[in-house]
Design a protein around this motif. Structure first.
Motif, mmCIF file in Angstrom:
data_model
loop_
_atom_site.group_PDB
_atom_site.id
_atom_site.type_symbol
_atom_site.label_atom_id
_atom_site.label_comp_id
_atom_site.label_asym_id
_atom_site.label_seq_id
_atom_site.Cartn_x
_atom_site.Cartn_y
_atom_site.Cartn_z
ATOM 1 N N GLU A 239 0.859 -1.267 -0.104
ATOM 2 C CA GLU A 239 -0.312 0.025 0.235
ATOM 3 C C GLU A 239 0.783 1.633 0.186
ATOM 4 O O GLU A 239 0.611 2.660 0.119
ATOM 5 C CB GLU A 239 -0.873 -0.408 1.202
ATOM 6 N N GLU A 240 1.857 1.251 0.074
ATOM 7 C CA GLU A 240 3.146 2.606 0.226
ATOM 8 C C GLU A 240 2.583 3.290 1.073
ATOM 9 O O GLU A 240 2.764 4.340 1.465
ATOM 10 C CB GLU A 240 3.428 3.057 -1.398
ATOM 11 N N ASP A 241 2.591 2.503 2.099
ATOM 12 C CA ASP A 241 1.991 3.546 3.771
ATOM 13 C C ASP A 241 3.575 3.039 4.333
ATOM 14 O O ASP A 241 3.291 2.413 5.534
ATOM 15 C CB ASP A 241 0.801 2.827 4.260
ATOM 16 N N PHE A 242 4.638 4.150 4.369
ATOM 17 C CA PHE A 242 5.683 3.482 5.295
ATOM 18 C C PHE A 242 5.393 4.659 6.180
ATOM 19 O O PHE A 242 5.720 4.744 7.094
ATOM 20 C CB PHE A 242 6.167 4.874 4.138
ATOM 21 N N SER A 243 4.818 5.459 6.520
ATOM 22 C CA SER A 243 4.553 6.177 7.623
ATOM 23 C C SER A 243 3.345 5.088 8.490
ATOM 24 O O SER A 243 4.732 4.451 9.944
ATOM 25 C CB SER A 243 3.785 7.767 8.270
ATOM 26 N N LEU A 274 14.343 -2.350 8.449
ATOM 27 C CA LEU A 274 12.548 -1.692 7.718
ATOM 28 C C LEU A 274 12.346 -0.391 8.324
ATOM 29 O O LEU A 274 11.580 0.347 7.644
ATOM 30 C CB LEU A 274 11.670 -2.816 8.547
ATOM 31 N N ALA A 275 12.230 -0.097 9.638
ATOM 32 C CA ALA A 275 11.796 0.727 10.009
ATOM 33 C C ALA A 275 12.396 2.615 8.879
ATOM 34 O O ALA A 275 12.327 3.737 8.950
ATOM 35 C CB ALA A 275 11.907 1.294 10.954
ATOM 36 N N SER A 276 14.430 1.805 9.030
ATOM 37 C CA SER A 276 15.409 2.870 8.222
ATOM 38 C C SER A 276 15.061 2.887 6.356
ATOM 39 O O SER A 276 14.274 4.230 6.288
ATOM 40 C CB SER A 276 16.826 2.418 8.393
ATOM 41 N N ARG A 277 14.321 2.466 6.202
ATOM 42 C CA ARG A 277 13.574 1.410 5.277
ATOM 43 C C ARG A 277 12.469 3.077 4.731
ATOM 44 O O ARG A 277 12.466 3.691 3.760
ATOM 45 C CB ARG A 277 13.534 0.501 4.303
ATOM 46 N N ALA A 278 12.010 2.707 5.741
ATOM 47 C CA ALA A 278 10.617 3.850 5.856
ATOM 48 C C ALA A 278 10.337 5.140 6.227
ATOM 49 O O ALA A 278 9.964 5.618 5.194
ATOM 50 C CB ALA A 278 9.416 3.226 7.492
ATOM 51 N N LEU A 279 11.457 5.697 6.789
ATOM 52 C CA LEU A 279 12.024 6.932 6.912
ATOM 53 C C LEU A 279 12.615 7.768 5.173
ATOM 54 O O LEU A 279 12.164 8.691 5.188
ATOM 55 C CB LEU A 279 12.860 7.151 7.993
ATOM 56 N N LEU A 280 13.161 6.391 4.970
ATOM 57 C CA LEU A 280 13.672 6.835 3.160
ATOM 58 C C LEU A 280 13.116 7.458 2.278
ATOM 59 O O LEU A 280 12.775 7.945 1.450
ATOM 60 C CB LEU A 280 14.998 5.772 2.920
ATOM 61 N N ALA A 281 11.383 6.483 2.096
ATOM 62 C CA ALA A 281 10.373 6.681 1.470
ATOM 63 C C ALA A 281 9.512 7.737 1.584
ATOM 64 O O ALA A 281 9.589 8.115 0.902
ATOM 65 C CB ALA A 281 10.311 5.259 1.638
ATOM 66 N N SER A 282 9.604 8.170 3.510
ATOM 67 C CA SER A 282 9.130 8.640 3.629
ATOM 68 C C SER A 282 9.932 10.351 3.479
ATOM 69 O O SER A 282 8.750 11.611 3.719
ATOM 70 C CB SER A 282 8.725 8.652 5.104
ATOM 71 N N GLU A 283 10.792 10.448 2.862
ATOM 72 C CA GLU A 283 11.830 11.163 3.063
ATOM 73 C C GLU A 283 11.950 12.469 4.821
ATOM 74 O O GLU A 283 12.161 13.839 4.458
ATOM 75 C CB GLU A 283 11.091 12.403 1.379
ATOM 76 N N LEU A 315 21.642 5.392 1.287
ATOM 77 C CA LEU A 315 20.635 6.312 0.407
ATOM 78 C C LEU A 315 19.962 7.340 1.105
ATOM 79 O O LEU A 315 19.986 8.422 0.340
ATOM 80 C CB LEU A 315 19.679 5.046 -0.379
ATOM 81 N N LEU A 316 20.037 7.348 2.656
ATOM 82 C CA LEU A 316 19.508 8.181 3.513
ATOM 83 C C LEU A 316 19.568 10.026 2.887
ATOM 84 O O LEU A 316 20.100 10.733 2.817
ATOM 85 C CB LEU A 316 19.451 7.740 4.414
ATOM 86 N N ALA A 317 21.380 9.329 2.709
ATOM 87 C CA ALA A 317 22.253 10.426 2.784
ATOM 88 C C ALA A 317 22.689 11.061 1.192
ATOM 89 O O ALA A 317 22.619 11.823 1.446
ATOM 90 C CB ALA A 317 23.840 9.737 2.841
ATOM 91 N N MET A 318 22.591 9.981 0.427
ATOM 92 C CA MET A 318 22.664 10.385 -1.169
ATOM 93 C C MET A 318 21.361 11.529 -1.098
ATOM 94 O O MET A 318 21.461 12.495 -2.385
ATOM 95 C CB MET A 318 22.744 8.986 -1.976
ATOM 96 N N HIS A 319 19.700 10.534 -0.583
ATOM 97 C CA HIS A 319 19.024 11.510 -1.268
ATOM 98 C C HIS A 319 19.324 13.168 -0.566
ATOM 99 O O HIS A 319 18.250 13.961 -0.774
ATOM 100 C CB HIS A 319 17.927 10.870 -0.655
ATOM 101 N N ASN A 320 19.348 12.930 1.216
ATOM 102 C CA ASN A 320 19.670 13.759 1.599
ATOM 103 C C ASN A 320 21.201 15.067 0.939
ATOM 104 O O ASN A 320 21.035 16.071 1.983
ATOM 105 C CB ASN A 320 19.866 14.040 2.933
ATOM 106 N N GLN A 321 21.153 14.750 -0.271
ATOM 107 C CA GLN A 321 22.362 15.570 -1.008
ATOM 108 C C GLN A 321 23.815 15.594 0.593
ATOM 109 O O GLN A 321 24.829 16.477 0.386
ATOM 110 C CB GLN A 321 21.579 17.157 -1.630
ATOM 111 N N ASP A 322 23.930 14.493 1.308
ATOM 112 C CA ASP A 322 25.011 14.722 2.298
ATOM 113 C C ASP A 322 25.742 13.548 1.928
ATOM 114 O O ASP A 322 26.332 12.488 1.825
ATOM 115 C CB ASP A 322 24.448 14.290 3.296
#
Length: 501
Positions: A239-243, A274-283, A315-322
């Motif tokens: 359902e892509e309900d990452f929150s 899983l929690a980390s991936r969910a936060l990545l998907a939630s930006e 990936l969290l760092a890459m998507h945050n341009q960090d």
């Protein structure tokens, strides 16, 4: 010493006559034929039956001596499986406990058949203690059934009746757990069978969750909870309900904390992943950093889980341009002494990440040598649903060739992007971000690679691309999001215009 004396007597007179231990190092003087065959296999000399038969007897595979030798070695190696060390980090706590219980039960059965009831009961008590701490219901049922047999033989009616009462409770629980396991395994099959199967099984999944919730409410069994946990993870992903997924991971930790069970029965490492991936998907990148860092305490650096979790952190760092943090994470992975022993897929993926980071990082930190063969060789290690992201690979090569002043090769790569798009990504209703990105590239080309003319004309496509940002379940994240890749392309084209001026 009474027990040890008894064991020595049992083993000395009862062990198989041909059971002498194979030296696993291969370092032994005057080895027998079985040891010689083992040593040859260990040294890579005998990859086939033909090479082994020739090496051992200068004969063919039909030689009876060779066939008997192979059979004897095979049996000895199977016997050694009983001595596999399941305390290695790659095995879950549940696996270790279940196999330890089976080991106690196996010894208890043997001792019972040998008439050593007291020694058998001692093994059963160890099994029961361990199984109760971890709620290993099948082991508890088997242990109490053998206890019942012993109590019957020893004529202890009161204890026999108590054992039957305990067995009745356990058998009821085991039946519910078995039915739930049947349900869970069916869903796991549907989720892994094919993409179509996974995308059309949501109704079945919801019904399975309802049934599992009822079963868990009735039993409070950790075994049913673990099935329910995975079923809920799947529905949140579909359902892509990452929150909701992130919230659920924290609720699950609290639930396990209140359960009367060894906490390690729950895979905290997987939960944190899983929690980390969910936060990545939630930006929610900063929150993701905190979650990812905390998760490492549950993971051994020699396991695939550690590398997977490091990937999410990267990936969290890459998507945050960090990119400074991303570089630090990459260096930690490459310095891990277990990296060279990791799977081909893991090494392949990190080679790709290194190249993407190279193009995202400011020029002074660029790698001197870029091997795009690493990218293409690693392509097979990505999910089929992620084929859209491959449009960025020739673009990176375009950037690379421009930086090296190889303009003809650079333009060829843009043609490759166009060909790839029409071949794989032009299907109606699919790949919306790639379609917007392709339109932007077309504008760039029709504007004669003039960045000042291109920017205003592509703003609407850039906005639409941001609106279309989504994270399909079970697929890879963009390593360098298209928005950032677009900026890399424009900066590169600016350099091209300066070179030509």
């Amino acid at each position: 010493m009474k027990e040890i004396n008894k064991l020595v007597d049992l083993v000395t007179h009862g062990l198989k006559s041909n059971f002498d231990v194979i030296n696993l190092t291969g370092d032994v003087e005057n080895p027998g034929k079985e040891q010689q065959l083992y040593n040859g296999v260990l040294d890579g000399l005998y990859p086939t039956d033909e090479s082994a038969a020739e090496g051992m007897y200068q004969s063919d595979i039909y030689d009876q001596r060779f066939r008997m030798l192979k059979s004897r070695l095979r049996h000895k190696l199977y016997d050694l499986l009983y001595h596999i060390d399941f305390d290695e980090p790659g095995f879950t706590h549940s696996t270790k406990v279940e196999l330890e219980c089976k080991e106690y039960l196996h010894k208890a059965h043997i001792l019972f058949k040998l008439g050593e009831h007291a020694m058998s009961d001692k093994q059963l008590n160890k099994c029961i203690t361990l199984a109760e701490e971890n709620q290993i219901t099948p082991a508890l049922v088997e242990a109490w059934e053998l206890k019942r047999d012993i109590l019957s033989h020893d004529c202890k009616p009161t204890d026999f009746d108590l054992a039957l009462k305990r067995l009745e409770e356990l058998r009821k629980l085991l039946q519910i757990e078995k039915e739930n396991q049947d349900l869970f395994l069916r869903m796991r099959m549907l989720m892994s069978k094919s993409i179509h199967s996974r995308n059309t099984c949501q109704d079945h999944l919801r019904k399975s969750i309802e049934q599992s919730e009822k079963a868990y409410k009735t039993t409070k069994s950790i075994n049913i909870f673990l099935n329910l946990y995975q079923l809920k993870v799947w529905i949140f992903l579909l359902e892509e309900d990452f929150s909701a997924l992130h919230k659920f991971t924290h609720e699950a930790v609290k639930t396990v904390g209140k359960a009367k069970v060894e906490p390690e029965r729950f895979d905290h490492g997987y939960n944190s992943y899983l929690a980390s991936r969910a936060l990545l998907a939630s930006e929610k990148y900063k929150e993701g950093y905190v979650e990812a860092k905390a998760g490492f305490k549950f993971m051994n650096k020699s396991t695939e889980r550690w590398f997977d979790h490091s990937e999410t952190y990267f990936l969290l760092a890459m998507h945050n341009q960090d990119y400074k943090l991303a570089k630090k994470i990459l260096e930690e992975v490459l310095k891990n002494p277990n990296y060279t022993r990791a799977s081909e897929a893991t090494i392949g993926r990190w080679k790709v990440f290194r190249i993407y980071l190279n193009f995202a990082t400011p020029g002074k930190d660029m790698l001197k040598r870029v091997r795009f063969s690493d990218v293409h060789e690693a392509a097979e290690f990505y999910y089929i649903e992620s084929k859209g992201y491959y449009i960025s690979l020739p673009l990176l090569e375009f950037v690379h060739h421009v930086n090296k002043d190889r303009l003809d090769l650079a333009m060829n790569k843009l043609d490759e992007v166009e060909n790839y798009f029409f071949k794989h990504l032009n299907e109606p209703g699919k790949n919306p971000r790639e379609k917007q990105f392709y339109k932007m590239l077309k504008v760039l080309k029709t504007s004669d690679f003039n960045v000042e003319k291109t920017r205003p004309k592509t703003e609407k496509y850039l906005a639409k691309m941001k609106e279309k940002r989504s994270y399909p379940p079970f697929s890879d994240f963009e390593i360098l999001p298209y928005e950032y890749l677009w900026e890399v392309v424009l900066k590169t084209v600016s350099k091209l215009k300066l070179t030509n001026s």
